[in-house]
Motif scaffolding. Structure first.
Motif, PDB file in Angstrom:
ATOM      1  N   SER A 214       0.813  -1.220   0.000  1.00  0.00           N
ATOM      2  CA  SER A 214       0.000   0.000   0.000  1.00  0.00           C
ATOM      3  C   SER A 214       0.842   1.265   0.000  1.00  0.00           C
ATOM      4  O   SER A 214       1.554   1.561   0.979  1.00  0.00           O
ATOM      5  CB  SER A 214      -0.933   0.013   1.205  1.00  0.00           C
ATOM      6  N   ALA A 215       0.725   2.034  -1.069  1.00  0.00           N
ATOM      7  CA  ALA A 215       1.406   3.336  -1.133  1.00  0.00           C
ATOM      8  C   ALA A 215       0.804   4.311  -0.130  1.00  0.00           C
ATOM      9  O   ALA A 215       1.512   5.162   0.413  1.00  0.00           O
ATOM     10  CB  ALA A 215       1.320   3.898  -2.551  1.00  0.00           C
ATOM     11  N   ILE A 216      -0.500   4.198   0.126  1.00  0.00           N
ATOM     12  CA  ILE A 216      -1.138   5.108   1.085  1.00  0.00           C
ATOM     13  C   ILE A 216      -0.656   4.814   2.505  1.00  0.00           C
ATOM     14  O   ILE A 216      -0.390   5.733   3.296  1.00  0.00           O
ATOM     15  CB  ILE A 216      -2.672   5.004   0.985  1.00  0.00           C
ATOM     16  N   GLU A 217      -0.536   3.525   2.851  1.00  0.00           N
ATOM     17  CA  GLU A 217      -0.029   3.183   4.179  1.00  0.00           C
ATOM     18  C   GLU A 217       1.383   3.734   4.371  1.00  0.00           C
ATOM     19  O   GLU A 217       1.718   4.321   5.404  1.00  0.00           O
ATOM     20  CB  GLU A 217      -0.026   1.665   4.375  1.00  0.00           C
ATOM     21  N   GLU A 218       2.221   3.554   3.352  1.00  0.00           N
ATOM     22  CA  GLU A 218       3.590   4.077   3.437  1.00  0.00           C
ATOM     23  C   GLU A 218       3.584   5.599   3.533  1.00  0.00           C
ATOM     24  O   GLU A 218       4.340   6.191   4.317  1.00  0.00           O
ATOM     25  CB  GLU A 218       4.404   3.625   2.226  1.00  0.00           C
ATOM     26  N   ALA A 219       2.712   6.240   2.746  1.00  0.00           N
ATOM     27  CA  ALA A 219       2.628   7.706   2.808  1.00  0.00           C
ATOM     28  C   ALA A 219       2.221   8.172   4.200  1.00  0.00           C
ATOM     29  O   ALA A 219       2.718   9.186   4.698  1.00  0.00           O
ATOM     30  CB  ALA A 219       1.643   8.227   1.761  1.00  0.00           C
ATOM     31  N   ALA A 220       1.329   7.419   4.846  1.00  0.00           N
ATOM     32  CA  ALA A 220       0.880   7.808   6.184  1.00  0.00           C
ATOM     33  C   ALA A 220       2.044   7.838   7.173  1.00  0.00           C
ATOM     34  O   ALA A 220       2.153   8.753   8.001  1.00  0.00           O
ATOM     35  CB  ALA A 220      -0.208   6.846   6.665  1.00  0.00           C
ATOM     36  N   HIS A 221       2.906   6.826   7.097  1.00  0.00           N
ATOM     37  CA  HIS A 221       4.098   6.821   7.957  1.00  0.00           C
ATOM     38  C   HIS A 221       4.960   8.059   7.693  1.00  0.00           C
ATOM     39  O   HIS A 221       5.428   8.726   8.625  1.00  0.00           O
ATOM     40  CB  HIS A 221       4.928   5.562   7.699  1.00  0.00           C
ATOM     41  N   LYS A 222       5.167   8.356   6.427  1.00  0.00           N
ATOM     42  CA  LYS A 222       6.018   9.492   6.073  1.00  0.00           C
ATOM     43  C   LYS A 222       5.385  10.810   6.501  1.00  0.00           C
ATOM     44  O   LYS A 222       6.072  11.711   6.992  1.00  0.00           O
ATOM     45  CB  LYS A 222       6.282   9.496   4.567  1.00  0.00           C
ATOM     46  N   ILE A 223       4.075  10.936   6.296  1.00  0.00           N
ATOM     47  CA  ILE A 223       3.394  12.199   6.636  1.00  0.00           C
ATOM     48  C   ILE A 223       3.516  12.495   8.117  1.00  0.00           C
ATOM     49  O   ILE A 223       3.804  13.630   8.519  1.00  0.00           O
ATOM     50  CB  ILE A 223       1.911  12.129   6.193  1.00  0.00           C
ATOM     51  N   LEU A 224       3.314  11.489   8.965  1.00  0.00           N
ATOM     52  CA  LEU A 224       3.434  11.712  10.413  1.00  0.00           C
ATOM     53  C   LEU A 224       4.845  12.146  10.787  1.00  0.00           C
ATOM     54  O   LEU A 224       5.032  13.052  11.603  1.00  0.00           O
ATOM     55  CB  LEU A 224       3.048  10.440  11.163  1.00  0.00           C
ATOM     56  N   GLY A 245      -4.317   9.632  -3.601  1.00  0.00           N
ATOM     57  CA  GLY A 245      -3.827   8.271  -3.779  1.00  0.00           C
ATOM     58  C   GLY A 245      -4.944   7.293  -4.031  1.00  0.00           C
ATOM     59  O   GLY A 245      -6.104   7.523  -3.690  1.00  0.00           O
ATOM     60  N   GLY A 246      -4.569   6.188  -4.615  1.00  0.00           N
ATOM     61  CA  GLY A 246      -5.510   5.120  -4.850  1.00  0.00           C
ATOM     62  C   GLY A 246      -6.437   5.362  -6.016  1.00  0.00           C
ATOM     63  O   GLY A 246      -6.461   6.445  -6.615  1.00  0.00           O
ATOM     64  N   THR A 247      -7.219   4.318  -6.336  1.00  0.00           N
ATOM     65  CA  THR A 247      -8.166   4.403  -7.460  1.00  0.00           C
ATOM     66  C   THR A 247      -9.578   4.023  -7.027  1.00  0.00           C
ATOM     67  O   THR A 247     -10.515   4.773  -7.231  1.00  0.00           O
ATOM     68  CB  THR A 247      -7.705   3.494  -8.614  1.00  0.00           C
ATOM     69  N   VAL A 248      -9.713   2.852  -6.408  1.00  0.00           N
ATOM     70  CA  VAL A 248     -11.020   2.373  -5.943  1.00  0.00           C
ATOM     71  C   VAL A 248     -10.836   1.743  -4.560  1.00  0.00           C
ATOM     72  O   VAL A 248      -9.727   1.306  -4.210  1.00  0.00           O
ATOM     73  CB  VAL A 248     -11.622   1.336  -6.919  1.00  0.00           C
TER      74      VAL A 248
END
Length: 388
Positions: A214-224, A245-248
């Motif tokens: 998951s790119a969104i999960e990874e982004a969440a770690h980075k954002i925090l 992020g994401g499509t569906v």
């Protein structure tokens, strides 16, 4: 005092003219991304200052942006010039407000750029007009008005024009948006932007969840981690303001992008964040993901230098002599070209334009009466500049 009285009389007699020019400039829409429209607005201002004796030119700054207007009156006079600066571009694409958008209702002026910052340009012009009518000849007067300030002079030489033309001036009035409470701006934070792209592995969330990354999960770690770089004592704020992020819903997202806004009051804060961001972005909490980034909009800090402090004390002294309240002072988070004038070595005070609120929104308004009040006040500062 005789010159000041002439200035006040002229401004009072010119109220109608000032409003007419303000209306013409606001109705000449000049979105920063529409260079031809910006240049039309610059041409109107050039016409007006040339009528007052200025030697003007519009510098081509490249990048497909509107130009930068530079002008000088009284080159033969002694002493350093007094500078008026600002910009003619706005953040509103043509037609955003409908046809002929300028309007005055209940003492407030509305329209794209009425506050930010075409009212300030009108004030600067009529300060010059009033000084000319009063017989002021003490020192040169100079103008610099940009056509791509709202984009931070990206991919242009606009900043270089301010750095070069802003040198060796006695002081500068940056005619930016005046604050509703009348405070003047004596400093602004620097700005840095960062765009981050996180790549994962897309898969079906029901049939093949375990294959996904998951790119969104990874982004969440980075954002925090990125937002934790904020240090309010240092004057540094780090804000992730856009995430895409994401499509569906039933797919593990293969990509996520987010944008970071960084504001710094001190250069050590900028250095700290610029060093930390790559380390955060290049480390992965979710195995099998990767990320890339690019910095943008690296704008300088407008520092409250000792010379800025001295200039502020002087304008307060002039206010007292006029029997008006001393203006308060603020350090703001948003960028302005005052930063480049300060780097050029000229003492500058920002937010000397028409007062109002909500710039960059359709709620933007300017307090009409301050158009005339600020013109009288600034002219008084110029007339007493021999004491600076």
């Amino acid at each position: 005092m005789e010159m000041q009285k002439k200035v006040e009389s002229y401004i009072e007699e010119s109220r109608g003219e000032m409003l007419e020019l303000w209306e013409e400039l606001v109705n000449t829409e000049s979105y920063v991304g529409e260079a031809d429209n910006v240049n039309r607005a610059l041409a109107i201002v050039k016409r007006e200052f040339e009528a007052e004796g200025f030697d003007c030119r519009i510098e081509d700054v490249g990048g497909g942006w509107g130009g930068t207007l530079v002008g000088l009156l009284g080159a033969e006079r002694g002493g350093k010039p007094i500078l008026f600066s600002g910009h003619l571009d706005t953040v509103f694409p043509q037609g955003s407000w409908g046809e002929k958008p300028f309007a005055i209702r209940e003492g407030k002026a509305y329209g794209p750029g009425a506050l930010d910052m075409k009212g300030g340009v009108v004030i600067a012009l009529y300060v010059v007009k009033a000084l000319n009518r009063a017989g002021y000849r003490e020192r040169p007067l100079k103008i610099i008005f940009s056509g791509n300030e709202e984009k931070g002079h990206i991919n242009s030489t606009g900043a270089q024009v301010f750095l070069e033309e802003g040198k060796d001036c006695l002081f500068a009035f940056n005619m930016e948006t005046g604050l509703a409470d009348g405070c003047l701006c004596v400093g602004r934070k620097g700005h840095l932007g960062c765009r981050v792209t996180v790549n994962g592995v897309e898969s079906h969330a029901g049939n093949d969840f375990e294959s996904g990354r998951s790119a969104i999960e990874e982004a969440a770690h980075k954002i925090l981690a990125i937002q934790a770089l904020t240090d309010l004592e240092e004057g540094t704020t780090v804000n992730v303001g856009v995430v895409q992020g994401g499509t569906v819903p039933n797919a593990v997202p293969g990509q996520c992008r987010f944008e970071v806004d960084i504001r710094v009051a001190k250069e050590e804060g900028r250095r700290r964040v610029k060093e930390a961001l790559p380390q955060i972005i290049q480390q992965s909490a979710v195995e099998g993901t990767s990320a890339s980034f690019e910095f943008e909009g690296d704008s300088p800090i407008y520092e409250t230098t000792p010379e800025v402090e001295r200039f502020y004390r002087f304008v307060c002294q002039v206010a007292r002599r006029q029997g008006r309240p001393e203006p308060g002072r603020r350090v703001l988070g948003g960028f302005s070209d005052a930063a480049y004038l300060s780097l050029a070595g000229t003492p500058v005070i920002c937010a000397f334009g028409v007062q109002g609120q909500w710039n960059h929104t359709k709620r933007e308004y300017a307090l009409v009466e301050t158009l005339f009040q600020r013109a009288v006040y600034i002219a008084a500062v110029v007339l007493q500049s021999g004491e600076f």
